[in-house]
Design an enzyme around this catalytic site. Structure first.
Site, PDB file in Angstrom:
ATOM      1  N   CYS A 161       0.810  -1.179  -0.001  1.00  0.00           N
ATOM      2  CA  CYS A 161      -0.180   0.045  -0.038  1.00  0.00           C
ATOM      3  C   CYS A 161       1.036   1.189  -0.006  1.00  0.00           C
ATOM      4  O   CYS A 161       2.111   0.888   0.293  1.00  0.00           O
ATOM      5  CB  CYS A 161      -0.886  -0.065   1.071  1.00  0.00           C
ATOM      6  SG  CYS A 161      -2.237  -1.245   1.344  1.00  0.00           S
ATOM      7  N   GLY A 162       0.410   2.462  -0.350  1.00  0.00           N
ATOM      8  CA  GLY A 162       1.257   3.720  -0.296  1.00  0.00           C
ATOM      9  C   GLY A 162       0.708   4.525   0.701  1.00  0.00           C
ATOM     10  O   GLY A 162      -0.792   4.527   0.751  1.00  0.00           O
TER      11      GLY A 162
END
Lengths: 228, 303
Positions: B2-3
């Site tokens: 994820c970011g």
């Protein structure tokens, strides 16, 4: 001949394709506007000189054999991964998994590196002028890691072979890593590497090697047994 | 994978008016390769004239009926709905309310069909499926201003992909406390059962929600944000780098393995956090000294 590749104009895939073509001619190449993009300079198999004017992202200067790469900025994770030969240097910081699985050549970091520097290294020299993070030299198999600053927790955890030299403080030794006295020859070798990188310091180093208790170093493979 | 990203303006002259929305959208766009399932942000700092901003969502076919019931439920708590706007099942209400936030929150979650995304004095969560550019088009995130905020692009690993399971997660029922997380928590079920036994409510089956509930519990017991983050390093098992946004604060915590990336940059005016440096380049012409936080590291800032 000097060429300039602009990462704002060309995609990374196009840049890598151009690098592959240009590297065969022995050209000198500048990459501008890199802006920490990933996968810049991968899969080069020729000797060539590449300067990146800016930061690079993940896997830069990786899976390559021969290039001389200078990065004027920071690098993301896994800089110089699986480098076979050549030199990679970054003027500022490098991320985690620096020089992962590196087999030869040299990687130099002017600043500090993240966790797992030199993880599973299989040869070559990794020199970090600043500090390294958690698990420096994790599962290292061959080669040298030289840290001029401090190394974090669990240095040399589960290493098989190879040597880690730390001039500063060590957070802790990892599982099956031990400290032993550096010989004069060891230090001459390390100092030579410092000199090669234009570093004047000649500090004392702690030398960390495998205690060789974790793995079955003495048990032989089937083929080896037939040779005994 | 994820970011995550976060930003905070430190100067009082920038307070409430910094372009947090557009900057988070740009940072998340630069991190789009880390997750395209859903995107969400918390905008904090733009204090409305009313006491609270409430963010809800419903996927009911008769959305307007459900929204009307939710408004009735809010009014029954003694709150006054000052404004309400609805779009594609999303609701944004501003309310004046002097009671306990937990009563307001439970009135909403007990309304059939309503999902409560956040309650804040000056923070609100906007989250949806899709990329940052697509949700910016729908929700006009770029027009939001404030002092600080956090954002997330999701590549789902642990639970389903829908709007509710998008980050950020609100620390029910603590106004303004929201969390975005990159990683996987392996003691999620154990902790969830423990907190449910203690009466905490979970809105989703997403492991990251436990961080929000965990922090809510610590803050309820009088811990500071910094102390709560420190304790989480031992109490949360698995891999994580998470960011937390509060009424006045921003913070991060990184697990003992340093398994998930983060870079942090601080200048005299601004703090910017992101999974990768590429996101910093999307909002700054020059990226000054950025650092990569190490294992078991916690940091908090406040405005």
């Amino acid at each position: 001949m000097t060429y300039t590749l602009d990462a704002d104009e060309l995609s990374i895939r196009e840049i890598n394709k151009r690098l592959k073509q240009l590297s065969r001619t022995g050209a000198e190449i500048h990459i501008v506007n890199s802006r920490a993009r990933h996968n810049i300079i991968v899969g080069l198999l020729d000797r060539c000189k590449i300067t990146v004017q800016g930061s690079v992202g993940y896997y830069s200067a990786s899976v390559s054999d021969g290039p001389e790469v200078i990065i004027e900025g920071n690098a993301g994770w896994a800089l110089g991964e699986n480098l076979m030969s050549g030199t990679v240097s970054v003027t500022r910081d490098a991320g985690a998994s620096l020089a992962a699985g590196m087999r030869g050549g040299s990687v130099y970091v002017g600043g500090s590196a993240g966790a797992r520097a030199g993880i599973s290294m299989k040869g070559g020299t990794l020199l970090v002028r600043g500090n390294t993070g958690f698990l420096t030299g994790f599962m290292m198999q061959e080669g040298r890691i030289i840290v001029l600053g401090d190394a974090g927790e669990s240095v040399g955890d589960s290493m098989y072979e190879g040597t880690i030299y730390v001039a500063g403080n060590i957070g802790s030794l990892g599982s099956d890593a031990k400290e032993e006295e550096a010989s004069e020859d060891d230090l001459i070798g390390v100092w030579q590497t410092l000199e090669d990188h234009g570093i004047d310091q000649r500090p004392a180093f702690k030398k960390i090697v495998s205690a060789r208790r974790l793995y079955h170093f003495d048990s032989l493979e089937r083929l080896e047994m037939s040779a005994v | 994978m994820c970011g995550i990203s976060g930003i905070m303006y430190k100067k009082s002259s920038d307070r409430d008016s910094a372009p947090i929305g557009s900057e988070l959208v740009k940072m998340l766009d630069a991190l789009a390769h880390r997750g395209r399932d859903s995107t969400g942000i918390t905008i904090a700092g733009e204090k409305t004239a009313e006491d609270y901003i409430v963010r809800t969502w419903t996927n009911a076919e008769q959305a307007s009926d459900v929204m009307a019931k939710a408004e009735e439920a809010i009014i029954r708590t003694g709150a006054v709905v000052a404004s309400s706007t609805y779009l594609n099942g999303f609701g944004r209400l501003t309310v004046n309310y002097e009671g306990k936030v937990s009563d307001l929150a439970s009135a909403l979650v007990n309304t059939k069909g309503i999902e409560l995304h956040s309650i804040g004095e000056s923070s609100e969560i906007i989250k949806d499926v899709g990329t940052s550019t697509s949700i910016d088009t729908i929700h006009q995130i770029s027009r939001f201003r404030g002092t600080h905020g956090i954002g997330h692009v999701r590549m789902a690993t642990e639970s389903k992909i829908d709007i509710n399971h998008a980050h950020p997660f609100w620390a029910y029922p603590f106004p303004d406390v929201t969390v975005v997380h990159n990683g996987q928590l392996t003691n999620y079920h154990k902790l969830k059962h423990m907190y449910e036994d203690q009466g905490h409510r979970f809105q989703t089956g997403n492991d990251s929600e436990i961080i929000a509930v965990y922090l809510a519990d610590k803050l309820a017991n009088g811990d500071t944000l910094d102390s709560a983050l420190q304790q989480s390093l031992n109490d949360l098992d698995g891999t994580f780098t998470y960011l937390v946004s509060t009424r006045n604060g921003l913070g991060y915590a990184k697990d003992q393995w340093a398994a998930k990336p983060l870079v942090a940059m601080e200048t005299d005016d601004i703090i910017a956090l992101a999974s990768e440096e590429i996101a910093l380049h999307s909002i700054f012409d020059t990226v000054a000294d950025r650092v990569e936080p190490q294992e078991s590291e916690v940091m908090t800032w406040s405005v």
